[in-house]
Design an enzyme around this catalytic site. Structure first.
Site, PDB file in Angstrom:
ATOM      1  CE1 TYR A 144       0.429  -2.645  -6.218  1.00  0.00           C
ATOM      2  CE2 TYR A 144      -1.022  -4.172  -5.064  1.00  0.00           C
ATOM      3  CZ  TYR A 144      -0.704  -2.886  -5.456  1.00  0.00           C
ATOM      4  OH  TYR A 144      -1.512  -1.835  -5.093  1.00  0.00           O
ATOM      5  CG  ASP A 239       3.193  -8.840   0.449  1.00  0.00           C
ATOM      6  OD1 ASP A 239       2.175  -9.291   1.036  1.00  0.00           O
ATOM      7  OD2 ASP A 239       3.142  -7.902  -0.373  1.00  0.00           O
ATOM      8  CE  LYS A 264      -5.343  -8.928  -2.272  1.00  0.00           C
ATOM      9  NZ  LYS A 264      -3.972  -8.664  -2.681  1.00  0.00           N
TER      10      LYS A 264
END
Ligand SMILES: *Cc1c(COP(=O)(O)O)cnc(C)c1O
Length: 422
Positions: A144, A239, A264
């Site tokens: 994702y 990522d 994050k």
């Protein structure tokens, strides 16, 4: 456990927001129960509006590596908020955070701050396309990278070269430029590059995959990606929005991606993310270059402050990562003993996940084959006993520096009883 107030709050929220939430997984729809509404959090614990207390292994889906409401982060924020919440003009804080990030990621020579992981990956892909002047991108099924159109794509049937939209609203034309390949499948990557390598702008990958549950790279998968992108002049994008700052993939695997996406943890619990990498690529971003990307709140002083405070603690605490990993290993070891060989519990640093599957999980198909019903029962039993896990096997769990030995013992005791009833 009483969740009466949460249930009422959820019913009201549903009137105003799709599923009553602002991000789908929070609705707990995959475990058929209504989510606790949170009142506050401190350290390893979160508290709901009914007064229940939980040991939290979600950590806001990754950012809270220091635990909730860390004293130093909060006091830095309190001071910062007095100075105003947003200026839309340069501050020294942005350079401070960028400099800290570079200490963790030497491959990031130049970076741009954005507000979410979605923006980071979306922008990195634009940069890759703009830099290579090619259209196609390669991603991996089950990884994702946020919800931008190019990345909401599944493998098409048959030919590995045409993706299909995984969400209504993504056009077929956009999906066609995304090639989706199973994770850990180096042979297919090489085949796709042999077929159309000259049209591929980039490969984007979670070097440690955390969004189909936790799946580790194996058999030189990452090395293959580096070699094949180099050979064909495509960019490699790591990522690391989730695994970053918990794992040092670039050092451990001795791989330098061309671009890295972070999110994050970088914002210490406030909205912040970044993308960056090789200087000759990043200088093409506006205003140095022609590739456009901007943001009203990008580099927001509060987000920078929380990020700086968090990364400073990570870098100043001796053996921070080693200790956190050891604590996680203790928990994972205990869980493995309780749950036995029918359950897979992969770990990477302070990340772990639980698959009700007798067979190791190496890609999305393996993850999807795990027993969802067993997971559902186990999840509810754990919640009842005050252990807050992610409500899906396709999610990763996080241990924070605030988790204590007592938290781990409590979790293992709950697991023992939950497992008997699962
Ligand atoms: C969470 C995540 C994103 C998206 O970040 P948002 O801030 O939710 O937009 C992208 N990539 C990975 C690997 C993630 O875990």
């Amino acid at each position: 456990m009483n969740l009466e107030k949460s249930a009422a709050a959820f019913a009201k929220a549903k009137k105003f927001m799709p599923g009553g939430v602002n991000s789908p997984v929070r609705s707990f729809s995959s475990v058929d129960c209504s989510p606790p509404f949170i009142a506050r959090a401190k350290g390893s614990r979160i508290f709901d509006i009914d007064g229940n207390e939980y040991v939290d292994y979600v950590g806001s889906w990754g950012p809270m590596i220091l635990g909730h409401a860390h004293e130093k982060v909060i006091s830095a924020l309190q001071k910062a908020v007095e100075r105003g919440t947003s200026y839309g003009a340069p501050t020294e804080l942005e350079t401070q955070l960028a400099e800290l990030v570079q200490k963790f990621y030497p491959s990031i020579e130049v970076l741009r701050m954005v507000n979410s992981g979605t923006e980071a990956t979306m922008s990195a892909i634009r940069v890759a396309r703009g830099f290579t002047r090619r259209d196609k991108i390669v991603k991996f099924i089950g990884c994702y990278h946020g919800h931008s159109d190019s990345l909401l794509v599944n493998a098409g049937s048959g030919a590995a070269t045409f993706g299909e939209p995984s969400s209504p609203g993504v056009t077929k034309n956009i999906a066609r430029d995304t090639i989706a390949i199973p994770y850990n499948d180096s042979a297919t990557v090489e085949k796709v590059f042999a077929e159309c390598g000259g049209q591929i702008a980039c490969v984007i990958v979670e070097p440690i995959a955390g969004n189909m549950g936790l799946v580790l790279p194996k058999n030189n998968f990452l090395q293959t990606l580096r070699a094949v992108t180099e050979k064909f002049g495509a960019l490699l994008i790591f990522d690391e929005v989730m695994c970053g700052f918990r794992n040092d993939v670039q050092k451990d695997f001795q791989i330098q991606p061309d671009l890295t996406c972070l999110g994050k943890i970088i914002g210490g619990g406030l909205p912040c993310a970044a993308y960056g990498g090789r200087e000759n690529i990043m200088r093409n971003v506006s205003p140095d270059g022609k590739i456009y990307q901007a943001g009203t709140l990008s580099g927001n002083p509060l987000a920078m402050t929380a990020g700086i405070a968090t990364l400073k603690i990570l870098s100043a605490t001796p053996n921070f990562t080693e200790n956190l990993t050891a604590k996680t290993s203790k928990l994972v070891g205990g869980l493995k003993k309780i749950l036995g060989a029918e359950v897979q519990i992969p770990q990477a640093g302070s990340m772990f996940s639980i698959f009700f599957s007798a067979k190791p999980v190496e890609n999305f198909a393996d993850a999807a084959a795990a027993d969802q019903n067993k997971f559902k029962r186990w999840f509810k039993n754990m919640l009842e006993r005050g252990i807050y896990l992610a409500p899906s096997q396709f999610e990763t769990l996080f241990v924070s520096a605030a988790h204590s030995d007592e938290d781990i013992s409590k979790t293992l005791a709950a697991a023992e009883r939950s497992w008997l009833n699962a």
